[in-house]
Structure formats: structure tokens, C-alpha cells
Design a protein around this motif. Structure first.
Motif, PDB file in Angstrom:
ATOM      1  N   GLU A   1      15.417   9.364   0.136  1.00  0.00           N
ATOM      2  CA  GLU A   1      15.186   8.342   1.162  1.00  0.00           C
ATOM      3  C   GLU A   1      13.727   7.907   1.162  1.00  0.00           C
ATOM      4  O   GLU A   1      12.815   8.734   1.239  1.00  0.00           O
ATOM      5  CB  GLU A   1      15.571   8.896   2.535  1.00  0.00           C
ATOM      6  CG  GLU A   1      15.545   7.842   3.624  1.00  0.00           C
ATOM      7  CD  GLU A   1      16.085   8.370   4.948  1.00  0.00           C
ATOM      8  OE1 GLU A   1      16.230   7.571   5.889  1.00  0.00           O
ATOM      9  OE2 GLU A   1      16.347   9.579   5.043  1.00  0.00           O
ATOM     10  N   ARG A   2      13.533   6.606   1.028  1.00  0.00           N
ATOM     11  CA  ARG A   2      12.201   5.990   0.989  1.00  0.00           C
ATOM     12  C   ARG A   2      11.365   6.514  -0.189  1.00  0.00           C
ATOM     13  O   ARG A   2      10.143   6.393  -0.188  1.00  0.00           O
ATOM     14  CB  ARG A   2      11.455   6.191   2.312  1.00  0.00           C
ATOM     15  CG  ARG A   2      12.180   5.598   3.495  1.00  0.00           C
ATOM     16  CD  ARG A   2      11.520   5.969   4.804  1.00  0.00           C
ATOM     17  NE  ARG A   2      10.271   5.249   4.980  1.00  0.00           N
ATOM     18  CZ  ARG A   2      10.149   4.039   5.509  1.00  0.00           C
ATOM     19  NH1 ARG A   2      11.219   3.400   5.933  1.00  0.00           N
ATOM     20  NH2 ARG A   2       8.970   3.467   5.639  1.00  0.00           N
ATOM     21  N   GLY A   3      12.014   7.134  -1.189  1.00  0.00           N
ATOM     22  CA  GLY A   3      11.316   7.598  -2.377  1.00  0.00           C
ATOM     23  C   GLY A   3      10.598   8.918  -2.211  1.00  0.00           C
ATOM     24  O   GLY A   3       9.637   9.206  -2.943  1.00  0.00           O
TER      25      GLY A   3
ATOM     26  N   GLN B   1       0.823  -1.202   0.000  1.00  0.00           N
ATOM     27  CA  GLN B   1       0.000   0.000   0.000  1.00  0.00           C
ATOM     28  C   GLN B   1       0.863   1.260   0.000  1.00  0.00           C
ATOM     29  O   GLN B   1       0.564   2.231  -0.678  1.00  0.00           O
ATOM     30  CB  GLN B   1      -0.924  -0.012   1.230  1.00  0.00           C
ATOM     31  CG  GLN B   1      -1.856   1.180   1.307  1.00  0.00           C
ATOM     32  CD  GLN B   1      -2.805   1.079   2.488  1.00  0.00           C
ATOM     33  OE1 GLN B   1      -2.813   0.085   3.210  1.00  0.00           O
ATOM     34  NE2 GLN B   1      -3.616   2.097   2.686  1.00  0.00           N
ATOM     35  N   GLU B   2       1.940   1.231   0.759  1.00  0.00           N
ATOM     36  CA  GLU B   2       2.882   2.344   0.810  1.00  0.00           C
ATOM     37  C   GLU B   2       4.232   1.838   0.316  1.00  0.00           C
ATOM     38  O   GLU B   2       5.037   1.329   1.102  1.00  0.00           O
ATOM     39  CB  GLU B   2       3.009   2.887   2.240  1.00  0.00           C
ATOM     40  CG  GLU B   2       1.769   3.568   2.767  1.00  0.00           C
ATOM     41  CD  GLU B   2       1.476   4.878   2.044  1.00  0.00           C
ATOM     42  OE1 GLU B   2       2.418   5.467   1.479  1.00  0.00           O
ATOM     43  OE2 GLU B   2       0.304   5.298   2.040  1.00  0.00           O
ATOM     44  N   PRO B   3       4.498   1.951  -0.981  1.00  0.00           N
ATOM     45  CA  PRO B   3       5.763   1.417  -1.503  1.00  0.00           C
ATOM     46  C   PRO B   3       6.969   2.102  -0.868  1.00  0.00           C
ATOM     47  O   PRO B   3       6.983   3.331  -0.720  1.00  0.00           O
ATOM     48  CB  PRO B   3       5.692   1.744  -3.000  1.00  0.00           C
ATOM     49  CG  PRO B   3       4.257   1.993  -3.286  1.00  0.00           C
ATOM     50  CD  PRO B   3       3.672   2.553  -2.041  1.00  0.00           C
ATOM     51  N   ILE B   4       7.952   1.323  -0.479  1.00  0.00           N
ATOM     52  CA  ILE B   4       9.184   1.846   0.106  1.00  0.00           C
ATOM     53  C   ILE B   4      10.292   1.661  -0.924  1.00  0.00           C
ATOM     54  O   ILE B   4      10.565   0.545  -1.363  1.00  0.00           O
ATOM     55  CB  ILE B   4       9.523   1.116   1.415  1.00  0.00           C
ATOM     56  CG1 ILE B   4       8.405   1.328   2.448  1.00  0.00           C
ATOM     57  CG2 ILE B   4      10.860   1.618   1.977  1.00  0.00           C
ATOM     58  CD1 ILE B   4       8.570   0.515   3.705  1.00  0.00           C
ATOM     59  N   LEU B   5      10.919   2.764  -1.303  1.00  0.00           N
ATOM     60  CA  LEU B   5      11.991   2.717  -2.287  1.00  0.00           C
ATOM     61  C   LEU B   5      13.320   3.003  -1.615  1.00  0.00           C
ATOM     62  O   LEU B   5      13.385   3.687  -0.576  1.00  0.00           O
ATOM     63  CB  LEU B   5      11.738   3.739  -3.397  1.00  0.00           C
ATOM     64  CG  LEU B   5      10.394   3.644  -4.133  1.00  0.00           C
ATOM     65  CD1 LEU B   5      10.335   4.686  -5.237  1.00  0.00           C
ATOM     66  CD2 LEU B   5      10.175   2.252  -4.694  1.00  0.00           C
TER      67      LEU B   5
ATOM     68  N   LEU C   1      16.158   5.270 -10.083  1.00  0.00           N
ATOM     69  CA  LEU C   1      14.923   4.586 -10.472  1.00  0.00           C
ATOM     70  C   LEU C   1      15.222   3.235 -11.114  1.00  0.00           C
ATOM     71  O   LEU C   1      14.518   2.249 -10.870  1.00  0.00           O
ATOM     72  CB  LEU C   1      14.136   5.477 -11.440  1.00  0.00           C
ATOM     73  CG  LEU C   1      13.356   6.622 -10.773  1.00  0.00           C
ATOM     74  CD1 LEU C   1      13.003   7.697 -11.786  1.00  0.00           C
ATOM     75  CD2 LEU C   1      12.098   6.086 -10.101  1.00  0.00           C
ATOM     76  N   ALA C   2      16.279   3.187 -11.929  1.00  0.00           N
ATOM     77  CA  ALA C   2      16.642   1.916 -12.557  1.00  0.00           C
ATOM     78  C   ALA C   2      16.999   0.870 -11.511  1.00  0.00           C
ATOM     79  O   ALA C   2      16.601  -0.301 -11.616  1.00  0.00           O
ATOM     80  CB  ALA C   2      17.805   2.122 -13.516  1.00  0.00           C
ATOM     81  N   GLU C   3      17.746   1.276 -10.479  1.00  0.00           N
ATOM     82  CA  GLU C   3      18.133   0.325  -9.425  1.00  0.00           C
ATOM     83  C   GLU C   3      16.921  -0.117  -8.630  1.00  0.00           C
ATOM     84  O   GLU C   3      16.827  -1.285  -8.222  1.00  0.00           O
ATOM     85  CB  GLU C   3      19.161   0.974  -8.500  1.00  0.00           C
ATOM     86  CG  GLU C   3      20.535   1.139  -9.123  1.00  0.00           C
ATOM     87  CD  GLU C   3      21.483   1.875  -8.198  1.00  0.00           C
ATOM     88  OE1 GLU C   3      22.451   1.259  -7.716  1.00  0.00           O
ATOM     89  OE2 GLU C   3      21.256   3.077  -7.964  1.00  0.00           O
ATOM     90  N   ASN C   4      15.972   0.787  -8.376  1.00  0.00           N
ATOM     91  CA  ASN C   4      14.778   0.417  -7.622  1.00  0.00           C
ATOM     92  C   ASN C   4      13.913  -0.567  -8.396  1.00  0.00           C
ATOM     93  O   ASN C   4      13.400  -1.538  -7.829  1.00  0.00           O
ATOM     94  CB  ASN C   4      13.972   1.670  -7.267  1.00  0.00           C
ATOM     95  CG  ASN C   4      14.426   2.302  -5.964  1.00  0.00           C
ATOM     96  OD1 ASN C   4      14.142   1.781  -4.888  1.00  0.00           O
ATOM     97  ND2 ASN C   4      15.152   3.400  -6.056  1.00  0.00           N
TER      98      ASN C   4
ATOM     99  N   GLY D   1       1.590   8.346  -6.503  1.00  0.00           N
ATOM    100  CA  GLY D   1       1.286   7.589  -7.705  1.00  0.00           C
ATOM    101  C   GLY D   1       2.540   7.131  -8.429  1.00  0.00           C
ATOM    102  O   GLY D   1       2.579   6.020  -8.977  1.00  0.00           O
ATOM    103  N   GLU D   2       3.570   7.985  -8.436  1.00  0.00           N
ATOM    104  CA  GLU D   2       4.827   7.610  -9.091  1.00  0.00           C
ATOM    105  C   GLU D   2       5.512   6.472  -8.336  1.00  0.00           C
ATOM    106  O   GLU D   2       6.028   5.525  -8.954  1.00  0.00           O
ATOM    107  CB  GLU D   2       5.742   8.831  -9.181  1.00  0.00           C
ATOM    108  CG  GLU D   2       5.251   9.870 -10.183  1.00  0.00           C
ATOM    109  CD  GLU D   2       5.989  11.194 -10.080  1.00  0.00           C
ATOM    110  OE1 GLU D   2       5.921  11.994 -11.025  1.00  0.00           O
ATOM    111  OE2 GLU D   2       6.634  11.444  -9.028  1.00  0.00           O
ATOM    112  N   ARG D   3       5.519   6.547  -7.016  1.00  0.00           N
ATOM    113  CA  ARG D   3       6.109   5.450  -6.225  1.00  0.00           C
ATOM    114  C   ARG D   3       5.360   4.146  -6.478  1.00  0.00           C
ATOM    115  O   ARG D   3       5.966   3.082  -6.593  1.00  0.00           O
ATOM    116  CB  ARG D   3       6.084   5.791  -4.728  1.00  0.00           C
ATOM    117  CG  ARG D   3       7.082   6.837  -4.304  1.00  0.00           C
ATOM    118  CD  ARG D   3       7.301   6.824  -2.798  1.00  0.00           C
ATOM    119  NE  ARG D   3       6.083   7.089  -2.053  1.00  0.00           N
ATOM    120  CZ  ARG D   3       5.659   8.313  -1.713  1.00  0.00           C
ATOM    121  NH1 ARG D   3       6.360   9.380  -2.082  1.00  0.00           N
ATOM    122  NH2 ARG D   3       4.548   8.476  -1.018  1.00  0.00           N
TER     123      ARG D   3
END
Length: 596
Positions: A483-485, A432-436, A441-444, A491-493
Motif C-alpha cells: 500500500e502506497r509503495g 516529493q513523496e511518490p505515491i504508488l 511494479l510494471a503496473e505502477n 529512493g526506489e519509489r
């Protein structure tokens, strides 16, 4: 937050020293070489006062003692050169030894922490854990120096000087031995019984400062949203005030302990000097002998004085390492069984076979005899109030917890007998809450499959409707997300998380209310991507908004750890008295009131 340490000081010392010696054992030749070089180097200092006494006796004989004086002088020079070379070798060797152990400590601690249970991480401050690891690493640097470069030579000097003096004058050897033993005993007693308990408490508050800082800095967006900077300042100052009181007490205890040790050294010096003069008075020692005794004592005095500091430094290092060493005693919570093997998921059929489950410490079980079969490729929605068991259901599939009864199987394979990494690598999660990660972005996106090419990463982003916004960024796929996106919108995350799931191409997919907090435009784009992602996979969707699950093959309605309804949307909606129908009517009514 982790609980305060409960070990007594003696057991803490044993624990940390045993941990250190295990690491030394992996590098035994280097440790033995350092110890031998340091011991031989220190022995040269034991013999220098003896030849200094011979030099004075030779000089007192005038020209008749010229050859003896030159011989004593040459020996002193040779001893000094040997000391220099041997000590350089010891100092040279301590560098690779300590850096190698620090590297292993960081690696092992990170390995352990990564595999500790979900509950452990939920109850621990990330900042505090990081502080424990880094502080423990640097404490090992101190401990190695103290044990090999400080305490070892001190013991060599004390033992050598006592034996050499005792061989010439037994009474002097006895005085030196009694004084040295009394000083060492006092030092150890003060360090372990007085200083250590206070140091432990100040270290705990030091760890809490790290936790408070990390908690506030990591959630700075919330702090700013409520204009609560001053509140967080005040919260930190409360913790710092308690740390200051504990640390002030510890430092004052160090001060009083140092004064007591200096007073005892003064008594030892008086006793040794007085005994030497008494021997000279009785004609049992020459002027050169007295010079030898006084010079030898000055060497011993320096090492004795430093022993106090070394023991305090060692105790402090033990206190600072204890929390890191303790991480290795933390139970994993969920561990691979000795006979665990990699699981191979092809179809993705899931079964809960009479599953019982309760959270640790809870008297009432959440599940009792839960039976569910999800055929391969079926798209299943989980609905129900908070705490009804939806999230636990998917966590048991991932084996984030172990069942207390029954079994969970995938394609007929019990997940309890599978290695955790093989199991979870074949289950794609969109939370629900994506953590990056604070990476590009490529690595994520590529985190789902580290060997993926740039073309594959971009293809996954296109499927997730993420490529267009990424391509519009100045650095494109090389953009760092913060940190954490935090540099991306919700929406982007979410689209990055979906791209990661597309790239994983796992046979089982779990979506945890992936559109609940998005605007309508983002939600439409993500719903479209989710539809593509679910095709050909076993998909489980946790939903609070029932619109999310209406098109799914099947809906399970949870309540109090039980599945009270099971069917597709039209079937469940047709039951006017059913739980699903009541949830649907309530949400539809709420939307009508809002639109009205």
C-alpha cells in the motif's frame, strides 16, 4: 472530515427515495414486473380466508355441503400455488434489479469522488468515504427488499382486506381501516421523528470509526516509530465510546417503539374480534363468517406487525444511504466547462497572464496580477520559503484549482477551456513523496501509459536507473509494492515515479523536490535520470535545496505570492542583496556548520 448532515428527516427521505426511483426508472420493465407479481401473489392471501370461511360453512351442512367444501378446498390449493409461483418470480427479479443498481451506485460514486476537488480530498478521510459508499450500497439492497417485497404486499393486503370486509360488513371494514391507519401513522411518526434522528447520529459515529481506523492503519509506520500503539488504541476507544452511547440510545428507542406498536395492534385485534362477535350475536354473520373475519385479521395482523419493522428498516436504509447520495451533491470544485475541448500540447510554452488567485475562504489573495512567460523547452526552478506560492503555481498549470482572475495558457490555449483529463495526461509529475498503487511494479510504471508494452516499461525503468534494482527482486516487474509503495525504499519509489514520467513522455514535466529526502547515492542516480528526463521538455522544478536548480536555465524566486527575482543561478547569485543570494548563503552556511 466532512461536516455532519444537516438535512431534516423528511428531506432525507425524499432525497434517498428520489435517488432510488431514478435508478428504478432505468429498469422500468423489471420493476413493474416485480411489483405486479408481488401484488398478485399477495392478493391470493386476501382471498384465502374468504374461502376458508366458505369451507367451514360447507362443513357445517354435513354431506349436503360436500361439493361446496371440495370446491372451496380446491380454490385454496390453487390460490396457494399461484402465490408460490408469482412470489418466486418476484424474488427472482429482485436479484438482477438490486445487483444492477448496486453496481451503478458504486461506479457513479467512485466516478464522482475521483473528480472531487483536491481540497475535498484533503479534508476527507479515505476510510470514511469508502464506508459511506459500501454502506450505502448494502442499504440499497435493504431498501429494494422493503419497498418491493415487504411494504408493497403489506399495502395490498391491507387495502384488499378492508375492501372485502367492508363489502360484506361496512362496520368491520371501518374498524379495520381505522385501526390500520392509526397503526401505520404511529409507525411512520416513530420512525421519522424519533428513530431517524438517533440513527443519523449513530451512523455519523460509525463513519468516524472507519475514518479513525483508516487514519491509524494507513500511517502505521509513524505509529510504530513513536511507540504510539497504546495512544492510538485509546483514541479509537474514545470514538467507539461515543458511537456506543449513540447506538445504545437508537436501539433502546427501537425497543420502546416496538412495544408501543404491539400495544396498538392488541387494541386493533380486540376491536375486530369484538365487532365480529357482535355481528354473530345479531345474526348478521355465520360461524364461517366469523372464522373468515378472524383468519383475515390474522393475515392483516401479521402484515401490520411487519409494517413496523419494514418502516424501521426503510428509515435505517435511508439514513445509511443518505451519506452516499449526498456525495452526488458535493460540488466538484473544478469542473469541465460545457464547451471544454481536449487540449493539444506540442511545444509546452506556459504563460500566466495577469493571474489573480485566492484559496476558498481566504480573504487575502495569494496572487494578484501575476505575469510569467515560460518559453517551450525551458528548464525553470521555483524557489522560496514555504507558503510563498511555488506549489500553487504548478497546481494552476494542472488546473487543480481555477484562477479567480486572468488566465493560464499552454501553447496559447486557456487551460480553463480544456478537458481536465486531456490537460493532465500531457503533464508528467514526479512528486516529493511518490505515491504508488498496491499493484505490481510494471503496473505502477505503466500507469502513465496503459497501452505500453513490457519492453517500453523496461526501457523507461532503465532511463530512470530503476531497472537494476527491479531485476534483482525475486519477482522482478511483477513484484507487488504494498500500500502506497511501503515495500520499497524512498529512493526506489522515486525511481519508479521517474520511470512513470519517462514512459508518459509528456511535453511538460513538473518535479517537486524529487531528491530532498534521499541518501547521496540515490540522489546521484536520480539527479542523473532527471537530467535525461528534462531534455527537450518544458520542465518546472520546485526546490528547497538550491543545489537542485543551479544548472537550470532560469530560476523564479517566490515570496508572498510574488516573483521577486528572475534569472539564472550566476545572475541571481551576483546580486549580493538579493533574496536568492541570502537563501544560498544561508544554506551554504548550514552545510559548512554540519561538515565542521
Amino acid at each position: 472530515m466532512t461536516q455532519p448532515l444537516k438535512r431534516d428527516d423528511a428531506s432525507a427521505m425524499r432525497l434517498v427515495l428520489a435517488f432510488t426511483f431514478r435508478h428504478w426508472a432505468r429498469r422500468k420493465p423489471l420493476v413493474l414486473g416485480i411489483a405486479a407479481a408481488m401484488s398478485l401473489s399477495t392478493l391470493t392471501e386476501v382471498f384465502v380466508p374468504l374461502y376458508a370461511g366458505h369451507l367451514i360453512d360447507a362443513l357445517s351442512r354435513g354431506m349436503a355441503g360436500r361439493d361446496a367444501a371440495l370446491g372451496a378446498f380446491g380454490t385454496i390449493i390453487a390460490l396457494g400455488l399461484a402465490m408460490l409461483l408469482l412470489r418466486h418470480f418476484a424474488w427472482w427479479g429482485i436479484v438482477p434489479l438490486t445487483l444492477g443498481i448496486m453496481r451503478d451506485m458504486a461506479r457513479d460514486a467512485f466516478h464522482r469522488v475521483q473528480r472531487l476537488s483536491t481540497d475535498w480530498h484533503a479534508n476527507s478521510f479515505a476510510g470514511s468515504v469508502v464506508r459511506k459508499i459500501t454502506r450505502g450500497m448494502w442499504a440499497l439492497d435493504t431498501l429494494d427488499d422493503v419497498l418491493l417485497l415487504a411494504l408493497l404486499p403489506s399495502l395490498v393486503v391491507l387495502t384488499g382486506s378492508m375492501l372485502l370486509l367492508g363489502w360484506h360488513w361496512p362496520v368491520l371494514g371501518l374498524v379495520m381501516a381505522v385501526g390500520s391507519i392509526a397503526y401505520i401513522a404511529l409507525t411512520v411518526l416513530l420512525a421519522t421523528r424519533v428513530i431517524a434522528p438517533a440513527s443519523r447520529l449513530s451512523n455519523q459515529w460509525d463513519t468516524r470509526i472507519g475514518g479513525v481506523l483508516a487514519d491509524a492503519i494507513g500511517t502505521n509506520a509513524v505509529v510504530k516509530a513513536f511507540g504510539a500503539e497504546a495512544r492510538e488504541d485509546a483514541r479509537l476507544m474514545v470514538t467507539i465510546a461515543k458511537w456506543r452511547r449513540r447506538t445504545s440510545r437508537t436501539w433502546m428507542l427501537h425497543t420502546w417503539a416496538g412495544t408501543g406498536q404491539l400495544a396498538l395492534l392488541w387494541l386493533v385485534r380486540t376491536a375486530v374480534t369484538g365487532t365480529a362477535l357482535w355481528l354473530w350475536w345479531r345474526g348478521q354473520a355465520s360461524a364461517g363468517d366469523v372464522a373468515y373475519v378472524l383468519t383475515a385479521y390474522l393475515v392483516v395482523h401479521g402484515y401490520l406487525r411487519d409494517i413496523g419493522q419494514h418502516v424501521h428498516h426503510m428509515q435505517r436504509a435511508v439514513n445509511e444511504m443518505e451519506e452516499l447520495v449526498r456525495l452526488h451533491d458535493e460540488p466538484l470544485g473544478v469542473a469541465d466547462r460545457p464547451d471544454a475541448r481536449p487540449i493539444r500540447i506540442e511545444a509546452g510554452a506556459i504563460r500566466f497572464d495577469r493571474v489573480d488567485f485566492r484559496y476558498g475562504g481566504h480573504g487575502t489573495p495569494l496572487y494578484e496580477g501575476l505575469d510569467v512567460v515560460i518559453p517551450a523547452g525551458q528548464r525553470v526552478g521555483l524557489v522560496g520559503p514555504s507558503g510563498s506560492g511555488k506549489t500553487t503555481f504548478v497546481k494552476l498549470i494542472q488546473r487543480l484549482y481555477d484562477v479567480t482572475g486572468g488566465q493560464v495558457t499552454i501553447d496559447g490555449q486557456d487551460v480553463a477551456h480544456a478537458t481536465q483529463d486531456s490537460l493532465r495526461s500531457q503533464i508528467a509529475i514526479v512528486p516529493q513523496e511518490p505515491i504508488l498503487f498496491h499493484r505490481s511494479l510494471a503496473e505502477n510504471i505503466g500507469y502513465a501509459r496503459p497501452d505500453a508494452s513490457q519492453e517500453e516499461i523496461e526501457a523507461a525503468a532503465r532511463l530512470a536507473n530503476a531497472h537494476d534494482f527491479i531485476a534483482a527482486l525475486p519477482r522482478g516487474y511483477r513484484t507487488m509494492v504494498g500500500e502506497r509503495g511501503v515495500k520499497l525504499s524512498g529512493g526506489e519509489r522515486q525511481r519508479v515515479a521517474l520511470a512513470r514520467a519517462f514512459l508518459a513522455d509528456a511535453p511538460i514535466l513538473i518535479l517537486d523536490e524529487a531528491t530532498s529526502s534521499l541518501d547521496s547515492e540515490s540522489e546521484a542516480a536520480i539527479q542523473e535520470a532527471m537530467g535525461r528526463l528534462m531534455k527537450g521538455r518544458t520542465a518546472i522544478v520546485i526546490a528547497h535545496r538550491l543545489a537542485t536548480v543551479q544548472a537550470l536555465d532560469r530560476i523564479l524566486v517566490f515570496e508572498g505570492g510574488r516573483i521577486v527575482e528572475d534569472g539564472d543561478h550566476p545572475t541571481l547569485l551576483a546580486n549580493a542583496d538579493g533574496r536568492y543570494r541570502r537563501l544560498f548563503d544561508r544554506q551554504a552556511g548550514g552545510l559548512a556548520q554540519i561538515s565542521g
